[in-house]
Design an enzyme around this catalytic site. Structure first.
Site, PDB file in Angstrom:
ATOM      1  N   HIS A 210       5.964  -0.693  -2.809  1.00 25.44           N
ATOM      2  CA  HIS A 210       5.476   0.005  -4.013  1.00 25.44           C
ATOM      3  C   HIS A 210       5.502   1.516  -3.859  1.00 25.44           C
ATOM      4  CE1 HIS A 210       3.074  -3.828  -5.269  1.00 25.44           C
ATOM      5  NE2 HIS A 210       4.356  -3.916  -5.551  1.00 25.44           N
TER       6      HIS A 210
ATOM      7  N   ASN B 184       0.832  -1.205   0.000  1.00 31.32           N
ATOM      8  CA  ASN B 184       0.000   0.000   0.000  1.00 31.32           C
ATOM      9  C   ASN B 184       0.866   1.253   0.000  1.00 31.32           C
ATOM     10  OD1 ASN B 184      -2.114  -1.795   0.181  1.00 31.32           O
ATOM     11  ND2 ASN B 184      -2.270  -1.634   2.397  1.00 31.32           N
TER      12      ASN B 184
HETATM   13  N1  APR Z   1     -10.426  -7.456   4.671  1.00 28.35           N
HETATM   14  C1  APR Z   1      -9.539  -8.339   4.134  1.00 28.35           C
HETATM   15  N2  APR Z   1      -9.306  -8.450   2.806  1.00 28.35           N
HETATM   16  C2  APR Z   1     -10.010  -7.631   1.995  1.00 28.35           C
HETATM   17  C3  APR Z   1     -10.942  -6.692   2.475  1.00 28.35           C
HETATM   18  C4  APR Z   1     -11.137  -6.633   3.876  1.00 28.35           C
HETATM   19  N3  APR Z   1     -12.011  -5.772   4.420  1.00 28.35           N
HETATM   20  N4  APR Z   1     -11.479  -6.042   1.402  1.00 28.35           N
HETATM   21  C5  APR Z   1     -10.891  -6.551   0.296  1.00 28.35           C
HETATM   22  N5  APR Z   1     -10.021  -7.520   0.654  1.00 28.35           N
HETATM   23  C6  APR Z   1      -9.139  -8.308  -0.216  1.00 28.35           C
HETATM   24  C7  APR Z   1      -9.758  -8.647  -1.556  1.00 28.35           C
HETATM   25  O1  APR Z   1     -10.469  -9.866  -1.447  1.00 28.35           O
HETATM   26  C8  APR Z   1      -8.526  -8.797  -2.436  1.00 28.35           C
HETATM   27  O2  APR Z   1      -8.023 -10.120  -2.372  1.00 28.35           O
HETATM   28  O3  APR Z   1      -8.012  -7.519  -0.500  1.00 28.35           O
HETATM   29  C9  APR Z   1      -7.497  -7.861  -1.788  1.00 28.35           C
HETATM   30  C10 APR Z   1      -7.267  -6.588  -2.568  1.00 28.35           C
HETATM   31  O4  APR Z   1      -6.708  -6.947  -3.790  1.00 28.35           O
HETATM   32  P1  APR Z   1      -6.229  -5.794  -4.810  1.00 28.35           P
HETATM   33  O5  APR Z   1      -7.314  -4.791  -4.967  1.00 28.35           O
HETATM   34  O6  APR Z   1      -5.693  -6.505  -6.008  1.00 28.35           O
HETATM   35  O7  APR Z   1      -5.058  -5.049  -4.051  1.00 28.35           O
HETATM   36  P2  APR Z   1      -3.565  -5.560  -3.861  1.00 28.35           P
HETATM   37  O8  APR Z   1      -3.519  -7.049  -3.777  1.00 28.35           O
HETATM   38  O9  APR Z   1      -2.996  -4.801  -2.734  1.00 28.35           O
HETATM   39  O10 APR Z   1      -2.852  -5.078  -5.234  1.00 28.35           O
HETATM   40  C11 APR Z   1      -1.460  -5.289  -5.321  1.00 28.35           C
HETATM   41  O11 APR Z   1      -1.422  -4.087  -7.415  1.00 28.35           O
HETATM   42  O12 APR Z   1      -2.428  -2.285  -8.388  1.00 28.35           O
HETATM   43  C12 APR Z   1      -1.227  -2.752  -7.899  1.00 28.35           C
HETATM   44  O13 APR Z   1       0.537  -1.608  -6.894  1.00 28.35           O
HETATM   45  C13 APR Z   1      -0.812  -1.903  -6.749  1.00 28.35           C
HETATM   46  O14 APR Z   1      -0.064  -2.529  -4.559  1.00 28.35           O
HETATM   47  C14 APR Z   1      -1.032  -2.797  -5.551  1.00 28.35           C
HETATM   48  C15 APR Z   1      -0.849  -4.177  -6.126  1.00 28.35           C
END
Ligand code: APR
Length: 234
Positions: A109, A92
């Site tokens: 990141h 994040n």
């Molecule tokens: N509690 C736990 N998990 C959650 C919640 C919650 N309240 N809400 C959503 N999630 C989960 C979703 O199920 C999903 O698996 O968090 C995850 C979010 O996934 P992404 O939106 O893909 O985010 P992330 O995995 O951090 O993305 C990774 O991608 O876009 C690039 O650089 C950006 O750091 C980011 C990277």
């Protein structure tokens, strides 16, 4: 299970979701109508610097309206009370882990609160808007950009991450979809190392099968419960 001494925790957008910061790939995963991929590449920055700078200005400004949630606070408590090794690797770019008090933390990141000079590589704290052409205090170039790792760029502090995973007994993945490498591959390194691996997520991530255990639910519930469990066993 072997005694837990050194823990590595990977967090993603899901840990900040309950603070009101939209995730990237969920139903509402568009930012101002943009897919993150369209405003998070070196090509986008070159093609339309004003759009990209504004995109991150809006996300930086939004930080003033959100606060850490119970998951951030629980991880900060673990950071304070865990006597063994600990590294929180967050994907994040928000500052909620820091604002909750975590210190053994790194941003793989990048971070909204930092500006990077594309000319000399200097970093400086950034709070307000960062228009294209802003000057670097170190070298004077009009080359400051958001200190965000764009798709195709090298993630930060990989040496430190490789070392921490190489020494960990427990790898915990929280709130990440497992869609983006190298972070999505960390569980494999942890498994190769013989560490225990656990996923705390709202739904199964892409790499869910690679974890010894998956606990499904909101981070604000799962993380405090897990931290209490791990500290009780210390
Ligand atoms: N509690 C736990 N998990 C959650 C919640 C919650 N309240 N809400 C959503 N999630 C989960 C979703 O199920 C999903 O698996 O968090 C995850 C979010 O996934 P992404 O939106 O893909 O985010 P992330 O995995 O951090 O993305 C990774 O991608 O876009 C690039 O650089 C950006 O750091 C980011 C990277």
């Amino acid at each position: 299970m072997r005694a837990t001494r050194n823990i590595v925790i990977l967090t993603g957008a899901g840990v900040s979701a309950e603070s009101g910061i939209a995730t990237f790939r969920g139903p509402g995963g568009l930012w101002e109508g943009h897919r993150v991929e369209d405003v998070c590449t070196p090509e986008a920055l070159r093609a339309d610097p004003a759009l990209v700078h504004r995109f991150y200005d809006l996300r930086r400004a939004a930080l003033a309206g959100v606060v850490p949630n119970a998951a951030h606070h629980a991880l900060a408590t673990l950071d304070r009370d865990w006597a063994g090794g600990l590294l929180i690797v967050t994907q994040n770019v928000d500052d909620l882990h820091e604002r909750a008090g975590a210190t053994r933390l790194l941003h793989i990141h990048g971070a909204l609160g930092s500006a990077l000079c594309a000319a000399c590589g200097a970093r400086a704290p950034q709070t307000g808007a960062l228009p294209p052409g802003s000057r670097c205090d170190s070298c004077g170039s009009a080359a400051l950009r958001p200190d965000i790792v764009f798709f195709g760029e090298i993630p930060y502090e990989m040496d430190r991450i490789v070392e921490a995973i190489g020494a960990c007994d427990l790898f915990v993945s929280i709130g990440t979809s497992g869609a983006v490498y190298p972070a999505a591959g960390f569980v494999e390194w942890a498994n190769d190392r013989g560490a225990a691996t656990i996923e705390l997520n709202l739904e199964r991530s892409a790499g869910s099968e690679q974890f010894d255990e998956s606990r499904l639910g909101p981070a604000s519930e799962l993380v405090p419960a897990w931290v209490a469990e791990i500290l009780a066993g210390q």
